[in-house]
Every structure is written in structure tokens, then in C-alpha cells.
Design a protein around this motif. Sequence first.
Motif, PDB file in Angstrom:
ATOM      1  N   THR A 182      14.734  41.364 -32.642  1.00 31.08           N
ATOM      2  CA  THR A 182      15.461  40.112 -32.805  1.00 31.08           C
ATOM      3  C   THR A 182      16.777  40.350 -33.532  1.00 31.08           C
ATOM      4  O   THR A 182      17.812  39.768 -33.181  1.00 31.08           O
ATOM      5  CB  THR A 182      14.600  39.100 -33.582  1.00 31.08           C
ATOM      6  N   ALA A 183      16.752  41.213 -34.534  1.00 33.39           N
ATOM      7  CA  ALA A 183      17.980  41.527 -35.271  1.00 33.39           C
ATOM      8  C   ALA A 183      18.989  42.223 -34.355  1.00 33.39           C
ATOM      9  O   ALA A 183      20.199  41.965 -34.441  1.00 33.39           O
ATOM     10  CB  ALA A 183      17.651  42.403 -36.471  1.00 33.39           C
ATOM     11  N   GLU A 184      18.513  43.100 -33.482  1.00 32.02           N
ATOM     12  CA  GLU A 184      19.404  43.777 -32.546  1.00 32.02           C
ATOM     13  C   GLU A 184      20.037  42.769 -31.593  1.00 32.02           C
ATOM     14  O   GLU A 184      21.230  42.852 -31.286  1.00 32.02           O
ATOM     15  CB  GLU A 184      18.627  44.833 -31.764  1.00 32.02           C
ATOM     16  N   THR A 205      23.157  27.026 -23.960  1.00 34.42           N
ATOM     17  CA  THR A 205      23.040  25.599 -24.254  1.00 34.42           C
ATOM     18  C   THR A 205      21.670  25.017 -23.919  1.00 34.42           C
ATOM     19  O   THR A 205      21.372  23.886 -24.322  1.00 34.42           O
ATOM     20  CB  THR A 205      24.115  24.817 -23.471  1.00 34.42           C
ATOM     21  N   PHE A 206      20.828  25.745 -23.187  1.00 31.79           N
ATOM     22  CA  PHE A 206      19.514  25.238 -22.794  1.00 31.79           C
ATOM     23  C   PHE A 206      18.407  25.934 -23.585  1.00 31.79           C
ATOM     24  O   PHE A 206      18.571  27.059 -24.063  1.00 31.79           O
ATOM     25  CB  PHE A 206      19.271  25.465 -21.296  1.00 31.79           C
ATOM     26  N   HIS A 207      17.273  25.263 -23.694  1.00 27.04           N
ATOM     27  CA  HIS A 207      16.098  25.888 -24.287  1.00 27.04           C
ATOM     28  C   HIS A 207      15.721  27.094 -23.426  1.00 27.04           C
ATOM     29  O   HIS A 207      15.723  26.999 -22.195  1.00 27.04           O
ATOM     30  CB  HIS A 207      14.938  24.894 -24.349  1.00 27.04           C
ATOM     31  N   PRO A 208      15.411  28.250 -24.014  1.00 26.74           N
ATOM     32  CA  PRO A 208      15.160  29.452 -23.208  1.00 26.74           C
ATOM     33  C   PRO A 208      13.946  29.362 -22.295  1.00 26.74           C
ATOM     34  O   PRO A 208      13.799  30.196 -21.388  1.00 26.74           O
ATOM     35  CB  PRO A 208      14.983  30.557 -24.266  1.00 26.74           C
ATOM     36  N   ASP A 209      13.086  28.373 -22.482  1.00 25.24           N
ATOM     37  CA  ASP A 209      11.893  28.240 -21.641  1.00 25.24           C
ATOM     38  C   ASP A 209      11.995  27.065 -20.676  1.00 25.24           C
ATOM     39  O   ASP A 209      10.976  26.517 -20.253  1.00 25.24           O
ATOM     40  CB  ASP A 209      10.652  28.078 -22.528  1.00 25.24           C
ATOM     41  N   PHE A 218      18.577  33.819 -27.684  1.00 22.92           N
ATOM     42  CA  PHE A 218      19.699  34.351 -28.455  1.00 22.92           C
ATOM     43  C   PHE A 218      19.916  33.585 -29.759  1.00 22.92           C
ATOM     44  O   PHE A 218      20.342  34.156 -30.756  1.00 22.92           O
ATOM     45  CB  PHE A 218      20.987  34.311 -27.617  1.00 22.92           C
ATOM     46  N   LEU A 219      19.640  32.290 -29.734  1.00 23.39           N
ATOM     47  CA  LEU A 219      19.950  31.455 -30.901  1.00 23.39           C
ATOM     48  C   LEU A 219      18.753  31.211 -31.807  1.00 23.39           C
ATOM     49  O   LEU A 219      18.876  30.508 -32.812  1.00 23.39           O
ATOM     50  CB  LEU A 219      20.503  30.102 -30.431  1.00 23.39           C
ATOM     51  N   GLY A 220      17.581  31.753 -31.469  1.00 25.16           N
ATOM     52  CA  GLY A 220      16.398  31.490 -32.280  1.00 25.16           C
ATOM     53  C   GLY A 220      15.911  30.062 -32.156  1.00 25.16           C
ATOM     54  O   GLY A 220      15.290  29.517 -33.076  1.00 25.16           O
TER      55      GLY A 220
END
Length: 325
Positions: A182-184, A205-209, A218-220
Amino acid sequence: MYATHTGVDHATTHLVRAAITAPSVHNTQPWLFTGRRTGLDLHADTTRRLPLTDPDSREMVISCGAALFNVRIAMRHLGFVPVVQAFPNPWNRTHLARVDWGSYAEPAAHEELMHWALRRRHTHRGPFQSSALPQQLVDELRHHARSEGAELYTVESRSETQRLAQLVGTAEDTLRADTKRTAELTRWTRAAGGSPDGVPLETCTFHPDCTTLSSRDFLGITRIRPTAPRVWRARTGLIALITTQHDTREDWLRAGQALQRVLLHAAGHRVMAAFHTQPLELPYLRAQVRTQVAGDQFPQMILRLGHATPARPASRRPAMDVLSV
């Protein structure tokens, strides 16, 4: 600064400016070029390799393969046949290709279409429009992948789609739980107006799922909202894999060229791609993708293709930062 400006001619600069529009894992842009009187050399920039995401450099070589195809199509646009020698120096593993100017020949219409699409192609994240891709276009994309020695395998049955979605979801859950990975990922996520590489925040801009295949977080976002508020399964687009018969560095470079050829022909018809390579970065899951989905071919890339709203491509490093003579 890598560049040495003295002696860089306009034709060489044209080739490199085309090359750097290629997609790359996390937009790391892991390439360097050396201009020569007879052509151009492509090197992998190992300082930009992702040691956790891509420990064997497979995705780095695929990214450079996409840049190599751009060099070829830019050379065709100028009316010359590219003469390519892959891995010309057995003592230097970073020297991936040498491209020389060949004989003169008028570019074909499909080559000019791909050259036109160079700066219009962009990576998409999120749902596509609901319209399906024409079957003729899908057949053309398969032909283009095959022309580079790879296959475009389309996932169309419900059972196969569910199987692949489960593998992508398992991989993404594993990666999200790994703090080092995640840090990478975070190190290559950029704010607007920042570094000319990495993944721009404004493209996430969208939820990853929110589609059938989970995307990278990317944004956690999933740490705050674990479940997507809405899932647009009908707007997932066409799911496909780029596969090769073998799994050598030559195959990775070939897969990158096939990928970019597919992406440019698709973009020429205003079709973009989203990438879902997470299970290919975990060896045990990549093996399952190979046996359960890819027909025992080696999967090199997982992507979705569909109609998307036009968007600005991610930033690129200046050509002179990656070019020497």
C-alpha cells in the motif's frame, strides 16, 4: 538529468515523444532512450521498477514494450519501416530493443489511425458507458494482438467472468491488507499539478469496487467505505486478457507491443481500457488465472474495454528527460 541535448534531431525527438505516451504500471514511465545516427535504443529504467508490485520486472518490460510499439508506429507515420532487434546486448539486460530506420514505405490507413490515437488514448478508471463493443471491432483487436505474437482472450461467459472477478477481488483484498505494498502504491499517487509521473488523484473518482472487477484503491477509499455504494455490473465493459504461449522476457516485450497495438486501435474507435493486473502480481493467483481462465496460456495483462467519456491523459515526463545521444 539524463538528457544530452546536443545532436538530438527532430526525427528522434518525434519518436521519443510518441514513445512516452505509452501506458505503464502506476504510470512509472520506466524507460530511457538513446538516439543514434541510424535509429533509437530503448532501455529499461530500473530505478523506476516497483520492487514489491513487480519483483521480476515483468510489468516493467511490458510497459517498455508498449513504448517500443509507439516508436514503431511513429516511424511508420514518417514513412519508414522500423527494423527492430529485441535484446541486442546479451550482457546488458536493461537494453531491451534497438530500432533502426528501414526502407521507405507509405504508412497504411490503420497505422495512421493508431498514430492519431497516440495522444488520445488514456487509462480509464470506473464504469464505462453501457453500449457494447461492435463484434467487428473485437475481431479486429484480436487480429492486432495476434499480429504481435500474442492473443487477446475475451471473457464472455458468466461462469468465467465470476471466476476471474473472484481472483481479482482476492488479489485486491490481499494487496490492500499489505501495508508495504500500500505504501508503494501511495508513493506513485500524485496530486494535481505535481510530478509528471504517477497516477493522478483526479482520475480516481469512483469507488474501486464499483464494477465487476475490483480496481486498485489508490486513495484508500475502502478503509473509510469498505463497500461500494453502487455496483454498475452492466457497465463493466468487455473483459479481456493479453496472453502469450510462453513466459520469457521476450514474451513480456512482445505482450507490451501487442497491448499497445490493441489499445491504439481501440482508441482510434474511441474505446478506452481499464487495467486489473492485481492477480498477476501474486504468483499463486496468476497460476489460477492461467489454468482457470486463460486456457493454459500465460496471462500478461487483464483489462476492460469500453466507451468512455473523453479525458486528459496522465502527465508524462518531458522527452528530453529520458533521451540521450
